[in-house]
Design a protein around this motif. Sequence first.
Motif, mmCIF file in Angstrom:
data_model
loop_
_atom_site.group_PDB
_atom_site.id
_atom_site.type_symbol
_atom_site.label_atom_id
_atom_site.label_comp_id
_atom_site.label_asym_id
_atom_site.label_seq_id
_atom_site.Cartn_x
_atom_site.Cartn_y
_atom_site.Cartn_z
ATOM 1 N N LEU A 66 0.670 -1.299 -0.032
ATOM 2 C CA LEU A 66 0.059 -0.023 -0.254
ATOM 3 C C LEU A 66 0.962 1.263 -0.019
ATOM 4 C CD1 LEU A 66 -3.222 0.753 2.020
ATOM 5 C CD2 LEU A 66 -1.384 2.307 2.404
ATOM 6 N N ARG A 67 0.583 2.154 -0.646
ATOM 7 C CA ARG A 67 1.034 3.217 -0.758
ATOM 8 C C ARG A 67 0.245 4.624 -0.516
ATOM 9 N NH1 ARG A 67 6.015 2.971 -5.239
ATOM 10 N NH2 ARG A 67 7.332 1.636 -4.172
ATOM 11 N N HIS A 68 0.630 5.598 0.018
ATOM 12 C CA HIS A 68 0.065 6.910 0.003
ATOM 13 C C HIS A 68 0.487 7.902 -1.181
ATOM 14 C CE1 HIS A 68 -1.037 5.770 4.079
ATOM 15 N NE2 HIS A 68 -2.217 6.718 3.911
ATOM 16 N N CYS A 69 -0.372 8.475 -2.012
ATOM 17 C CA CYS A 69 -0.164 9.502 -3.177
ATOM 18 C C CYS A 69 -1.119 10.270 -3.355
ATOM 19 C CB CYS A 69 0.554 8.278 -4.346
ATOM 20 S SG CYS A 69 -1.357 7.413 -5.054
ATOM 21 N N VAL A 70 -0.727 11.305 -4.266
ATOM 22 C CA VAL A 70 -1.673 12.243 -4.568
ATOM 23 C C VAL A 70 -2.116 12.134 -6.058
ATOM 24 C CG1 VAL A 70 -0.990 13.875 -3.059
ATOM 25 C CG2 VAL A 70 0.019 13.690 -5.097
ATOM 26 N N PRO A 71 -3.170 12.247 -6.683
ATOM 27 C CA PRO A 71 -3.554 12.328 -7.861
ATOM 28 C C PRO A 71 -2.805 13.396 -9.167
ATOM 29 C CG PRO A 71 -5.302 13.173 -7.034
ATOM 30 C CD PRO A 71 -4.261 12.973 -6.022
ATOM 31 N N LEU A 72 -3.189 13.398 -10.383
ATOM 32 C CA LEU A 72 -2.774 14.263 -11.041
ATOM 33 C C LEU A 72 -3.168 15.744 -10.791
ATOM 34 C CD1 LEU A 72 -3.786 12.438 -14.491
ATOM 35 C CD2 LEU A 72 -1.142 12.986 -14.041
ATOM 36 N N ARG A 73 -2.175 16.609 -10.888
ATOM 37 C CA ARG A 73 -2.502 18.070 -10.475
ATOM 38 C C ARG A 73 -3.296 18.533 -11.489
ATOM 39 N NH1 ARG A 73 3.130 20.920 -10.919
ATOM 40 N NH2 ARG A 73 3.508 19.505 -12.756
ATOM 41 N N THR A 74 -3.730 18.036 -12.800
ATOM 42 C CA THR A 74 -4.674 18.316 -13.961
ATOM 43 C C THR A 74 -6.093 18.032 -13.294
ATOM 44 O OG1 THR A 74 -3.733 16.676 -15.160
ATOM 45 C CG2 THR A 74 -2.630 18.849 -15.499
ATOM 46 N N SER A 75 -6.235 16.915 -12.446
ATOM 47 C CA SER A 75 -7.444 16.271 -12.237
ATOM 48 C C SER A 75 -8.264 17.415 -12.226
ATOM 49 C CB SER A 75 -7.404 15.477 -10.717
ATOM 50 O OG SER A 75 -6.162 14.654 -10.960
ATOM 51 N N ARG A 76 -9.699 16.614 -12.787
ATOM 52 C CA ARG A 76 -10.782 17.790 -13.058
ATOM 53 C C ARG A 76 -12.134 17.037 -12.373
ATOM 54 N NH1 ARG A 76 -14.568 20.031 -17.703
ATOM 55 N NH2 ARG A 76 -15.919 21.548 -16.280
ATOM 56 N N MET A 77 -12.643 17.576 -11.349
ATOM 57 C CA MET A 77 -13.812 16.665 -10.835
ATOM 58 C C MET A 77 -15.123 17.569 -11.397
ATOM 59 S SD MET A 77 -12.771 14.199 -9.132
ATOM 60 C CE MET A 77 -14.521 13.765 -8.500
ATOM 61 N N ALA A 78 -15.548 17.125 -12.410
ATOM 62 C CA ALA A 78 -16.660 17.780 -13.049
ATOM 63 C C ALA A 78 -18.038 17.377 -12.415
ATOM 64 C CB ALA A 78 -16.894 17.503 -14.563
ATOM 65 N N ASP A 79 -17.932 16.163 -11.735
ATOM 66 C CA ASP A 79 -19.060 15.558 -11.081
ATOM 67 C C ASP A 79 -18.544 15.221 -9.975
ATOM 68 O OD1 ASP A 79 -21.285 14.435 -9.997
ATOM 69 O OD2 ASP A 79 -21.481 12.928 -11.499
ATOM 70 N N ALA A 80 -18.796 15.827 -8.596
ATOM 71 C CA ALA A 80 -18.208 15.462 -7.336
ATOM 72 C C ALA A 80 -19.333 15.095 -6.495
ATOM 73 C CB ALA A 80 -17.480 16.440 -6.647
ATOM 74 N N SER A 81 -20.759 14.671 -6.966
ATOM 75 C CA SER A 81 -21.763 14.528 -6.128
ATOM 76 C C SER A 81 -21.653 13.513 -5.126
ATOM 77 C CB SER A 81 -23.107 14.154 -7.042
ATOM 78 O OG SER A 81 -22.938 13.166 -8.087
ATOM 79 N N TYR A 82 -20.996 12.119 -5.731
ATOM 80 C CA TYR A 82 -20.553 11.176 -4.684
ATOM 81 C C TYR A 82 -19.240 10.351 -5.091
ATOM 82 C CZ TYR A 82 -21.832 8.500 -9.244
ATOM 83 O OH TYR A 82 -21.853 7.853 -10.342
ATOM 84 N N ILE A 83 -18.449 11.170 -5.780
ATOM 85 C CA ILE A 83 -17.205 10.767 -6.186
ATOM 86 C C ILE A 83 -15.976 11.636 -5.632
ATOM 87 C CG2 ILE A 83 -15.531 9.949 -7.885
ATOM 88 C CD1 ILE A 83 -18.108 9.264 -9.929
ATOM 89 N N THR A 84 -15.016 11.232 -5.304
ATOM 90 C CA THR A 84 -14.117 12.255 -4.701
ATOM 91 C C THR A 84 -12.731 11.888 -5.578
ATOM 92 O OG1 THR A 84 -12.637 10.788 -3.250
ATOM 93 C CG2 THR A 84 -14.667 11.861 -2.401
ATOM 94 N N VAL A 85 -11.933 12.795 -5.641
ATOM 95 C CA VAL A 85 -10.383 12.906 -6.430
ATOM 96 C C VAL A 85 -9.551 11.578 -6.301
ATOM 97 C CG1 VAL A 85 -8.888 13.958 -4.725
ATOM 98 C CG2 VAL A 85 -8.704 14.504 -7.197
ATOM 99 N N THR A 86 -10.092 10.604 -5.300
ATOM 100 C CA THR A 86 -9.352 9.431 -5.070
ATOM 101 C C THR A 86 -9.643 8.719 -6.579
ATOM 102 O OG1 THR A 86 -9.864 9.478 -2.669
ATOM 103 C CG2 THR A 86 -9.524 7.318 -3.781
ATOM 104 N N THR A 87 -10.621 8.798 -7.136
ATOM 105 C CA THR A 87 -10.957 8.044 -8.378
ATOM 106 C C THR A 87 -9.814 8.243 -9.403
ATOM 107 O OG1 THR A 87 -12.360 7.652 -9.997
ATOM 108 C CG2 THR A 87 -12.318 9.829 -9.478
ATOM 109 N N TYR A 88 -8.821 9.393 -9.305
ATOM 110 C CA TYR A 88 -7.759 9.648 -10.190
ATOM 111 C C TYR A 88 -6.634 8.747 -9.637
ATOM 112 C CZ TYR A 88 -9.926 13.233 -13.236
ATOM 113 O OH TYR A 88 -10.731 14.023 -13.844
ATOM 114 N N LEU A 89 -6.411 8.297 -8.601
ATOM 115 C CA LEU A 89 -5.340 7.691 -8.274
ATOM 116 C C LEU A 89 -5.099 6.236 -9.172
ATOM 117 C CD1 LEU A 89 -5.205 7.696 -4.405
ATOM 118 C CD2 LEU A 89 -4.205 9.014 -6.027
ATOM 119 N N ARG A 90 -6.291 5.772 -10.098
ATOM 120 C CA ARG A 90 -6.088 4.493 -10.745
ATOM 121 C C ARG A 90 -5.088 4.830 -11.744
ATOM 122 N NH1 ARG A 90 -11.755 3.528 -12.697
ATOM 123 N NH2 ARG A 90 -12.304 5.139 -11.162
#
Length: 295
Positions: A66-90
Amino acid sequence: MYAFGLCIDQQYLVPGLAALGGLADGLTPAARRNAAVRVLTLDLTQGQALLLSDFAKRVGFGSFDLRHCVPLRTSRMADASYITVTTYLRFEFTSEFVRRPYLIYVDADVLVRGDLTDPLGSLGPYETGAVRDEFNPAVGECPALPGAAERWPHLRGRPYFNAGVLWTHTAHMPRIRRGVEQALIHARRHILHNDQDALNLWLLRSGHVRPVASGLNRFEVGRFLERGNWVRRVVTRPPKSDPSAALVHFVGPEKPWQADCPVTEDVAEYRLHLGRTLRHVRRLGAADVEPAGVR
């Protein structure tokens, strides 16, 4: 030969444990011992990380990290109603972290019923395997990638893929990451479904996608029928539960671990599996772990 990759934050800790349990159940004991689990997170505590590690070992996986990390700086959350930026970690899995030739990425809001490894055998050198999205099947004929078909008419009608389960060569991940980053920089106005739209823009540009059988990422649609009939206009297959599906994906804001989620056949099956998972977890000494909302 392969690792399962998950992105788990504190709100998705218990669903993540349930997904791990399902992945283990879908493999033979020998296959589990040879398989790896890799988790990326923004915010899990040391204790939560240890719980995931202990659980992965308990269900038979031979390797966990397991690692802690941050997503892309360019990440854009156009829909954040039930999703967080964690989704970009993929897109942050690397060869150095995975340490296996292949990565099978799996969302945490799933019920795994079978072996997900079969598509690895058909992947070309630079291909990513993905299942066509049941709610957004084609560019320009669905809400995904708004305006893209008007800007690039040759894309109209091209398949659009769900990012909830992906199969790829681990060495290919940096190329995917760069492609997604470029999509986020140069085509931001076409992003509606966050990282999934960005991934599809890259897949459309590169052409390096291997369509995978729908039963490996089958949407649970019964919850939506409880609220309206639009699913029958969008999904061409019968909307009833598909017992042959190796993976059931609970897309959308209503999740099966929530008390107010409609109790469909698949939701009931998920809750039985979740109950078994929590019994395992309590035997590990984590008595206070319970599902905690949605991200």
